[in-house]
Design an enzyme around this catalytic site. Structure first.
Site, PDB file in Angstrom:
ATOM      1  CG  ASP A  95      -2.273   0.474   1.037  1.00 24.95           C
ATOM      2  OD1 ASP A  95      -2.415   1.610   0.552  1.00 24.95           O
ATOM      3  OD2 ASP A  95      -3.217  -0.261   1.365  1.00 24.95           O
ATOM      4  CG  ASP A 202      -4.437   5.732   1.183  1.00 26.39           C
ATOM      5  OD1 ASP A 202      -5.426   4.994   1.274  1.00 26.39           O
ATOM      6  OD2 ASP A 202      -4.236   6.702   1.941  1.00 26.39           O
ATOM      7  CD  GLU A 259      -8.913   4.930  -1.248  1.00 27.78           C
ATOM      8  OE1 GLU A 259      -9.756   4.552  -0.435  1.00 27.78           O
ATOM      9  OE2 GLU A 259      -7.984   5.697  -0.930  1.00 27.78           O
ATOM     10  CG  HIS A 337      -8.745  -1.372   4.341  1.00 30.35           C
ATOM     11  ND1 HIS A 337      -8.572  -1.317   2.968  1.00 30.35           N
ATOM     12  CD2 HIS A 337      -8.362  -0.177   4.817  1.00 30.35           C
ATOM     13  CE1 HIS A 337      -8.102  -0.140   2.641  1.00 30.35           C
ATOM     14  NE2 HIS A 337      -7.952   0.584   3.743  1.00 30.35           N
ATOM     15  CG  ASP A 338     -11.176   2.114   3.829  1.00 34.24           C
ATOM     16  OD1 ASP A 338     -10.624   1.973   4.936  1.00 34.24           O
ATOM     17  OD2 ASP A 338     -10.621   2.657   2.845  1.00 34.24           O
TER      18      ASP A 338
HETATM   19  O1  TEU Z   1      -9.269   5.788   2.325  1.00 35.50           O
HETATM   20  C1  TEU Z   1      -9.569   7.032   1.783  1.00 35.50           C
HETATM   21  C2  TEU Z   1     -10.931   7.285   1.435  1.00 35.50           C
HETATM   22  O2  TEU Z   1     -11.134   7.810   0.384  1.00 35.50           O
HETATM   23  C3  TEU Z   1     -12.103   7.240   2.285  1.00 35.50           C
HETATM   24  O3  TEU Z   1     -13.210   7.168   1.430  1.00 35.50           O
HETATM   25  C4  TEU Z   1     -12.233   6.201   3.287  1.00 35.50           C
HETATM   26  O4  TEU Z   1     -12.681   5.020   2.714  1.00 35.50           O
HETATM   27  C5  TEU Z   1     -13.172   6.666   4.311  1.00 35.50           C
HETATM   28  O5  TEU Z   1     -13.156   5.749   5.321  1.00 35.50           O
HETATM   29  C6  TEU Z   1     -14.557   6.845   3.805  1.00 35.50           C
HETATM   30  O6  TEU Z   1     -15.335   7.538   4.723  1.00 35.50           O
HETATM   31  C7  TEU Z   1      -7.915   5.497   2.453  1.00 35.50           C
HETATM   32  C8  TEU Z   1      -7.717   4.203   3.206  1.00 35.50           C
HETATM   33  O7  TEU Z   1      -8.257   3.152   2.467  1.00 35.50           O
HETATM   34  C9  TEU Z   1      -8.296   4.333   4.555  1.00 35.50           C
HETATM   35  O8  TEU Z   1      -8.216   3.142   5.288  1.00 35.50           O
HETATM   36  C10 TEU Z   1      -7.537   5.427   5.264  1.00 35.50           C
HETATM   37  O9  TEU Z   1      -8.123   5.680   6.512  1.00 35.50           O
HETATM   38  C11 TEU Z   1      -7.513   6.721   4.467  1.00 35.50           C
HETATM   39  O10 TEU Z   1      -7.187   6.513   3.114  1.00 35.50           O
HETATM   40  C12 TEU Z   1      -6.465   7.663   5.005  1.00 35.50           C
HETATM   41  O11 TEU Z   1      -5.197   7.195   4.689  1.00 35.50           O
END
Ligand code: TEU
Ligand code: CA
Length: 574
Positions: A95, A202, A259, A337-338
Site C-alpha cells: 500500500d 491510497d 484509490e 478494509h474500509d
Molecule cells: O481511504 C480514503 C478514502 O477515500 C475514504 O473514502 C475512506 O474510505 C473513508 O473511510 C470513507 O469515509 C484510504 C484508506 O483506504 C483508509 O483506510 C484510510 O483511513 C484513508 O485513506 C487515510 O489514509
C-alpha cells in the site's frame, strides 16, 4: 501485463493471522498461510500498510516508510515474504500512502520545529485568520474526512497544518519538488528495489489541492466544518504528479491500482486510467461501495438505503471503462478494509441458507465483472458484519468513533440520535472488515492463541463460519469461490475482458433480478441473479433459446428454466 486477468487477494495484517500470540496479526501469520491463499486460485496479494506507525488510522499514518511496525515483524520478514510469494508464482503489492504521513514521521517533526526549518514547506502550513472579535480561526472551513476541522493549530510555530484525515495525519506538500523526490525514494523505491510487483495507491487523487484554500458554502449548519472533498480531490496538478510517479514505477515494471474517491464522471476517471495517459494502471471507483451511504456524512443514513436498479446502474458505470471504445482498465470489488461486509449490505443474513446463497450469489456477481478482480480476506467464506448485539465500544476505528462523538455532541446525547448512529455503524462501519479472520472453531476463531486477547473481538458466528469447516464442504461459500475463480480464469475473454450490458426484461422485475451479459470473442456470458428472498419467474427459456451452457450455479439443485430460487444465481455461456 500479468494483472489484466488477475485476481488479487487483499490482506489486512492486523486481522489476518497472529503467529506469536500477542493478539495482533503479523507478517509471520501471512507467511504461514500462503498455501491457503494459493489454494483460492488468486494471482497476487495486496498487503494493507505494514509500515511503522503509531496506528491512529491502522497504519495509514506512517512514521517511517522504510521500517515495519514492530508487532507485525521486520523489513527482513517482508523480504522473506516477497521471495516466498515469488517462489510460488504469486505477486505481491504494498500500500502506498503518500498523501500524508504520521505526525510522528521525522519529516513532520522537523517541519513543525520552526518556521525556518529546511522541511517547513514539506507540509501545508497556513497562518490563522482572526474574526471580528479577534478570535483565532482555522485558515478555512473545510471538514476533514474523519470529521472536525481539516486544520490543526500547532503551538510551536503558531500556524495551522492541513490534514484531510485524522489530526495525526498531516498532508504532505506535493507542490514542493524536493518533497516529491523524497517520497519517491523512501516510500516507493526502497520497496521496489526489494522486488515488489506494484502498489495500491491510497487516495490517489488528493495530492494536489487548490492552494488558495477557499471556504466552501455551508451545507451543514450544525457545525463550522463543511464538506469540501470536491476541492481536494482531482486538483489542478494531480495529473502531473501521477505521471511523474509513473516514471518511477516504470523503471521497475511495477503496476498500480489507485484509490479514486469522488471522481464520478467517466471522462475524469479515464484521465487517470487511460493507457495513453501513463498514470495509473487501474483504479478503485467508489460507485458501488458508496451506494447506500449518506451523501454528506457517510453514516448519516438508514440501513439498506439502496435499490437494485441503483446498484445495476453503478455496476454499469464502472464497467463502461471496458466497453472497447476506451483504453482504460477497470477493477471489480465489493469489499475492502474500509467497507462493511457485502453479505450484510447487499445479501441476506436471515438464516443460514439465505446467508450462504446470497454470499455465493454476490461472489458470482462480482467475479463475473470485467477488470481486475479483488477479493478481501474473509469475503471468500462469507464473513458478515459484527452482530447488532455488540456494544458501541467494540468499534475501534477512528472514523466510527469520531462519528459517534459528533452525534453525541451535536444532539446533546439524545438517545434516539445515538441509537440511530449505532445502527448505521452496525450497517456500514469500517470495523466490520477488521474483525479477525475466521480460521476454525477454536477460541478467537483460531486467529490467535486461545489465551490471548485479540485486538478486535472475533465474530460470534466463528464456530459455524470458518475456513476449516468450509474447506471440507464442497457446497460451502469457500468452495464456490474456488470454482468461480477457476471458471473465470478459463474464459478470460468473457469474464475479465467482456463487454458488459444490462439485460432489461419485464418492468416489474427491475428491483428483483439483476441480469447482465458479457460479450467476448464470438461468445457471451449470461448472468442471472435473484436479489430477493422469494422464488422469481426466470423466463430463461426465451432468453437462452436452447443455446446456453450452464457454467455455474449457486444452488447445487437441478436447474429450472422457469423459476429462480431465493438468491439463486447462474452463469451461462452462450
Ligand atoms: O481511504 C480514503 C478514502 O477515500 C475514504 O473514502 C475512506 O474510505 C473513508 O473511510 C470513507 O469515509 C484510504 C484508506 O483506504 C483508509 O483506510 C484510510 O483511513 C484513508 O485513506 C487515510 O489514509
Ligand atoms: Ca502477532
Amino acid at each position: 501485463m500479468w494483472w489484466k486477468n488477475a485476481t488479487i487477494y487483499q490482506i489486512y495484517p492486523a486481522s489476518f493471522r497472529d503467529s506469536n500470540g500477542d493478539g495482533i496479526g503479523d507478517i509471520g501469520g501471512i507467511h504461514s498461510q500462503l498455501d491457503y491463499i494459493q489454494s483460492l486460485g488468486v494471482d497476487a496479494i495486496w498487503l494493507c500498510p505494514m509500515y511503522d506507525s503509531p496506528q491512529h488510522d491502522m497504519g495509514y499514518d506512517i512514521s517511517n516508510y522504510e521500517a515495519v511496525y514492530p508487532p507485525y515483524g521486520s523489513v527482513s520478514d517482508i523480504e522473506q515474504l516477497i521471495s516466498a510469494c515469488h517462489a510460488r508464482g504469486l505477486r505481491i503489492l504494498l500500500d502506498l500512502v503518500v498523501n500524508h504521513t504520521s505526525d510522528e514521521h521525522a519529516w513532520f517533526q522537523e517541519s513543525r520545529s520552526s518556521l525556518s526549518s529546511a522541511k517547513r514547506d514539506w507540509y501545508i502550513w497556513r497562518p490563522a485568520r482572526y474574526d471580528a472579535e479577534g478570535k483565532r480561526r482555522a485558515p478555512n472551513n473545510w471538514r476533514s474526512c474523519f470529521g472536525g476541522s481539516a486544520w490543526t493549530w500547532d503551538e510551536t510555530t503558531g500556524e495551522y497544518y492541513l490534514h484531510l484525515f485524522a489530526t495525526q495525519q498531516p498532508d504532505l506538500n506535493w507542490e514542493n519538488r524536493e518533497t516529491r523526490e523524497a517520497i519517491y525514494a523512501s516510500a516507493m523505491e526502497f520497496w521496489l528495489r526489494k522486488g515488489i510487483d506494484g502498489f495500491r495507491v491510497d487516495t490517489a487523487n488528493t495530492y494536489s489541492k487548490d492552494t488558495s484554500f477557499p471556504d466552501v458554502p455551508v451545507t451543514d449548519p450544525r457545525t463550522e466544518w463543511q464538506y469540501a472533498s470536491h476541492l481536494f480531490c482531482n486538483g489542478p496538478r494531480i495529473h502531473e504528479y501521477l505521471r511523474e510517479m509513473a516514471g518511477v514505477l516504470r523503471k521497475y515494471d511495477a503496476m498500480t491500482v489507485g484509490e479514486l474517491p469522488l471522481t464520478k464522471d467517466i471522462e475524469d476517471v479515464l484521465g487517470y486510467v487511460s493507457a495513453k495517459e501513463e498514470k495509473l494502471d487501474m483504479v478503485f471507483q467508489f460507485d458501488v461501495v458508496d451506494l447506500g451511504t449518506g451523501a454528506d456524512r457517510r453514516y448519516s443514513v438508514e440501513p439498506r438505503s439502496w435499490t437494485l436498479s441503483q446498484l445495476k446502474e453503478r455496476v454499469r458505470a464502472t464497467q463502461r471503462l471496458m466497453d472497447g471504445e476506451s483504453d482504460g482498465w477497470s477493477t471489480a470489488f465489493l469489499e475492502n478494509h474500509d467497507q462493511a461486509r457485502c453479505v450484510s449490505r447487499w445479501g441476506c443474513e436471515r438464516n443460514v441458507e439465505l446467508w450462504g446463497q446470497s454470499a455465493k450469489m454476490l461472489a458470482m456477481m462480482v467475479a463475473s465483472l470485467s477488470g481486475t478482480l479483488f477479493v478481501y480476506q474473509g469475503q471468500e467464506i462469507g464473513m458478515v458484519n459484527a452482530p447488532a448485539s455488540w456494544g458501541v465500544e467494540e468499534y475501534k476505528d477512528v472514523e466510527s468513533r469520531n462519528y459517534y462523538d459528533f452525534v453525541r455532541q451535536t444532539s446533546n446525547g439524545d438517545p434516539v440520535a445515538l441509537a440511530a448512529a449505532r445502527t448505521a455503524l452496525q450497517h456500514l462501519a469500517r470495523d466490520h472488515a477488521r474483525l479477525p479472520m475466521q480460521w476454525d472453531a477454536s477460541p478467537h476463531a483460531g486467529f490467535t492463541a486461545p489465551d490471548a486477547t485479540p485486538w478486535m473481538r472475533a465474530h460470534d458466528n466463528y464456530p459455524d463460519v470458518n475456513v476449516k469447516r468450509q474447506a471440507l464442504d464442497g457446497q460451502s461459500v469457500l468452495s464456490f469461490w474456488k470454482r468461480m475463480l477457476a471458471v473465470r480464469k478459463e474464459y478470460p475473454d468473457v469474464f475479465a475482458q467482456g463487454v458488459f450490458a444490462n439485460v432489461d426484461r419485464l418492468e416489474d422485475d427491475d428491483e428483483k433480478l439483476f441480469i447482465f451479459e458479457k460479450r467476448g470473442e464470438g461468445r457471451k456470458l449470461l448472468v442471472v441473479l435473484n436479489f430477493t428472498e422469494s422464488e422469481q419467474e426466470a423466463g430463461l427459456e426465451a432468453m437462452l433459446g436452447g443455446k446456453g451452457k450452464l457454467l455455474l450455479s449457486n444452488t447445487g439443485e437441478g436447474e429450472s428454466l422457469r423459476l429462480l430460487r431465493p438468491y439463486e444465481g447462474r452463469v451461462y455461456l452462450v
